[in-house]
Structures are given as structure tokens and as C-alpha cells.
Design an enzyme around this catalytic site. Structure first.
Site, short mmCIF file in Angstrom:
data_model
loop_
_atom_site.label_atom_id
_atom_site.label_comp_id
_atom_site.label_asym_id
_atom_site.label_seq_id
_atom_site.Cartn_x
_atom_site.Cartn_y
_atom_site.Cartn_z
N LYS A 1 36.70 47.64 48.60
CA LYS A 1 37.42 46.79 49.55
C LYS A 1 38.65 47.49 50.12
O LYS A 1 38.93 47.38 51.33
CB LYS A 1 37.82 45.48 48.88
CG LYS A 1 36.64 44.59 48.55
CD LYS A 1 37.09 43.31 47.87
CE LYS A 1 35.89 42.44 47.51
NZ LYS A 1 36.29 41.19 46.82
N ASP B 1 43.19 37.52 42.05
CA ASP B 1 42.38 36.35 41.74
C ASP B 1 42.52 35.92 40.29
O ASP B 1 41.68 35.18 39.77
CB ASP B 1 40.91 36.61 42.07
CG ASP B 1 40.32 37.76 41.25
OD1 ASP B 1 41.05 38.33 40.41
OD2 ASP B 1 39.13 38.09 41.45
N PHE C 1 45.53 35.16 36.81
CA PHE C 1 46.92 34.98 36.41
C PHE C 1 47.45 36.13 35.57
O PHE C 1 48.66 36.35 35.52
CB PHE C 1 47.11 33.65 35.69
CG PHE C 1 47.27 32.49 36.63
CD1 PHE C 1 48.49 32.26 37.26
CD2 PHE C 1 46.21 31.66 36.92
CE1 PHE C 1 48.65 31.20 38.14
CE2 PHE C 1 46.35 30.60 37.81
CZ PHE C 1 47.57 30.37 38.42
N CYS D 1 36.65 29.88 41.58
CA CYS D 1 35.67 29.91 42.66
C CYS D 1 34.27 29.61 42.13
O CYS D 1 33.42 29.08 42.85
CB CYS D 1 35.68 31.27 43.35
SG CYS D 1 37.27 31.73 44.04
N CYS E 1 63.50 30.50 30.75
CA CYS E 1 62.42 31.39 31.16
C CYS E 1 62.45 32.68 30.35
O CYS E 1 63.49 33.33 30.25
CB CYS E 1 62.53 31.71 32.65
SG CYS E 1 61.30 32.88 33.25
#
Length: 350
Positions: A91, A135, A137, A193, A253
Site C-alpha cells: 500500500k 487499524d 489500538f 471491520c 494518566c
């Protein structure tokens, strides 16, 4: 790395409509032309992001992606066509070839690689911003660690079904991704997906919002950057914005507050990934180099073997193994990591 050269003012004429937008202007366009951006992943979101940023005149764009073009990509990945599928092009390579024809004044670099803790520092060295076309995490948590540690702005985005969301991270100024998501979602707990499908228009909307945020950053308009989480649901025609400006002060955090960069250090993160919408598993072998010519000879009697300068493909039984020179392999025909590892060991042997 070398710096982007300051543009010749005469070459800015192609952006005249863009420069007439007062908040950007000529000064902002010149900053864009002198800026550098990393497009991390060039699938659905990444292809729209790369296309938009190159057309907008960002001076230096590096596209990094681990995958190759397949027919099922064409429904939503805007830079590719059937010729790219037939040529078995990665790609990043296919995207760069088209983008150079779209805007020859922009330096476009293609890198065929899996982004991981061992190479992100080199891939993102000297960039002014990172945009998220990934795509998964795990990669996003890694990019977030790097961005906060190095003070590099980045724009998160994700899509599934008809819904997408995006937020912009300005280190030490806005909440980071770990402020919003303290832990990486375990496999199987989030829609993908594969399970929910994906509509191309949702990708276009989210990537366009991401691109505008990147243009604000790169053109010197940080004050205009959104301090909200934007959620879009196109099927129900719903747009929602969540004010997260105070989130950084409200949570403990691990990245922003405690400066614990466990993903960047390699303490967290797997060496395999089930690929979204693919019935395939990617396996990574850090530090491995494979001679594709030699491997092709070894596999010549095993199954159907094809190769080009970028990859080798083996079709055997119900599976398809696509092997890259850096030792990575995408094993199609299964979502089972254990099965994928067995096939890799059986046919590749590393």
C-alpha cells in the site's frame, strides 16, 4: 534527516484557492510547504489522509504501512485501483506512486514496514506531526507514547461500521489517548471491520476531520485545534462532540502524569495481530531479514509461489502466506494466531 527546503513563492499558485481562506493565507501555506508529517498506516483512513495532505501542499510526507493492496480494500481506500491489486503492490508503494503524480512538488516517501517500538523513533524523526491511519489500538498506544515523550502533536482517528471518532493530541497541552483510554482494549472486546463492517463515507468524514486538524498544526494555527472528541455516526446522521479539555487534569494518566512509556519501551505490545476485515494474522519477527529469491526456490515445490521486489506470496491448501523481506508475514485464511504461527514455522522456518 534533511530539512524540507523553503518553497519557491511562485510554486504556491496551485494553492491559490486554499490561500484565499483567511485563517490560512499565504503565510500558513508557506509553513505547510516547509513542514513534515508521518502518515502512520495507509489503509482506509491513511489513504484519504495522505491524499488530502499531499494535495494541500505539505512539503514532506512519509507513508508507512505493513500491508499490500487487495480487492476488498477498493471499497474505501481511495488511492488504490485494480492494477495495484494485480501487481501485488504494498500500500505504501502504490500510494506514493500516485501521490507523486498528483503533486510533484511534495516529497513523498514510502516505507513498507510494521510500526513497532524498535523503529518508530527513526520513522518519526524530525516530523512536525503524526496522523493516525492505523487499524489497531496497540499501534495507537505506541504512537501516543512516542508523541508525548517527544512532544510531537498527533491526530487520532478510528472507524467501524458507519461510525468514527477523532481527537487531536497536543502533548503537555491537551489530554492524550491514554487519558481517554487508560488500558488497551483486550482482543475481542471492541467491534471491528470483521464483526461490524465499514462504510467508505464514514472513513472519508473522519479522515477529512483529521486532515484539517493536521493542517491547523502544520500551518502554525495551534489555537484553532479542537479540544474535543468528535464522534460521527453517519447512518443515524448524528455528530457529537465531547468536551475533554479538562480530562488531563482529572485523571492520573500513566503517560501524561507519570511519564510511563511502557509501549515505547517494548514492555507492552504483542508480536502478532489479527488484521481488521481480512481473516488474516500478521506475524512479526524483529531483526529478521529474508532473501525472497532464496525463499522462492525453497518453496517452489510446496505450492503456488509468486513474488515481486516487495513480497513473496505462497498459496498452499486453504491458506495464503505473504512474506516480506523484514521477516513479517501475513497469513491469510485464519484468524487463529496459533495456526498462523504453525504455518509460518512450517513453511518459512524462522
Amino acid at each position: 534527516m534533511s530539512q524540507v527546503q523553503r518553497p519557491d513563492p511562485a510554486n504556491l499558485d496551485r494553492y491559490i484557492r486554499q490561500m484565499r481562506y483567511a485563517p490560512l493565507g499565504r503565510a500558513g501555506q508557506e509553513r505547510l510547504a516547509a513542514s513534515r508529517v508521518l502518515v502512520c498506516g495507509c489503509g482506509a483512513l491513511g489513504s484519504v489522509l495522505a491524499n488530502t495532505l499531499v494535495r494541500a501542499g505539505v512539503g514532506w510526507v512519509r507513508i508507512v504501512d505493513r500491508d499490500f493492496v487487495e480487492t476488498s480494500n477498493l471499497q474505501r481506500q481511495m488511492l488504490f485501483d485494480e492494477d495495484d491489486v494485480a501487481a501485488q503492490l504494498p500500500k505504501a508503494v502504490a500510494a506514493a506512486e500516485k501521490l507523486r503524480r498528483i503533486n510533484s512538488e511534495v516529497r513523498v516517501e514510502a516505507v513498507v514496514a510494521d510500526v513497532n517500538f524498535t523503529n518508530l523513533g527513526e520513522l518519526a524523526e524530525g516530523v512536525d506531526a503524526i496522523v493516525d491511519g492505523t487499524d489497531n489500538f496497540e499501534t495507537r498506544f505506541l504512537v501516543n507514547d512516542f508523541a508525548v515523550a517527544r512532544g510531537v502533536p498527533w491526530v487520532y482517528g478510528g472507524c467501524v461500521g458507519a461510525e468514527g471518532q477523532t481527537m487531536t493530541i497536543l502533548p503537555d497541552e491537551t489530554p492524550c489517548l491514554r487519558c481517554l483510554l487508560p488500558e488497551c482494549p483486550p482482543p475481542g472486546t471492541m467491534p471491528t471491520c470483521d464483526t461490524a463492517g465499514i462504510l467508505g463515507p464514514a472513513v472519508g468524514v473522519i479522515a477529512s476531520i483529521q486532515a484539517v486538524e493536521a493542517i491547523k498544526i502544520l500551518s502554525g494555527n495551534r489555537a484553532a485545534v479542537s479540544r474535543q472528541l468528535t464522534v460521527v455516526e453517519l447512518w443515524d446522521s448524528c455528530i457529537r462532540q465531547v468536551n475533554i479539555a479538562s480530562l488531563r487534569d482529572q485523571v492520573d494518566c500513566p503517560v501524561c502524569k507519570r511519564r510511563e512509556f511502557s509501549w515505547l519501551s517494548g514492555k507492552e505490545g504483542s508480536r502478532s495481530a489479527v488484521l481488521c476485515g481480512r481473516n488474516a494474522v500478521q506475524l512479526t519477527q524483529p531483526g529478521t531479514r529474508i532473501a525472497l529469491d532464496q525463499l522462492a526456490q525453497q518453496l517452489s515445490g510446496v505450492g503456488e509461489v509468486t513474488r515481486n521486489a516487495y513480497l513473496l506470496r505462497l498459496k498452499v491448501d486453504a491458506y495464503e502466506l505473504t512474506v516480506f523481506p523484514d521477516g513479517r508475514a501475513i497469513v491469510g485464511g485464519t484468524n487463529d494466531v496459533a495456526v498462523a504461527r504453525t504455518l509460518y514455522a512450517k513453511y518459512i522456518g524462522h
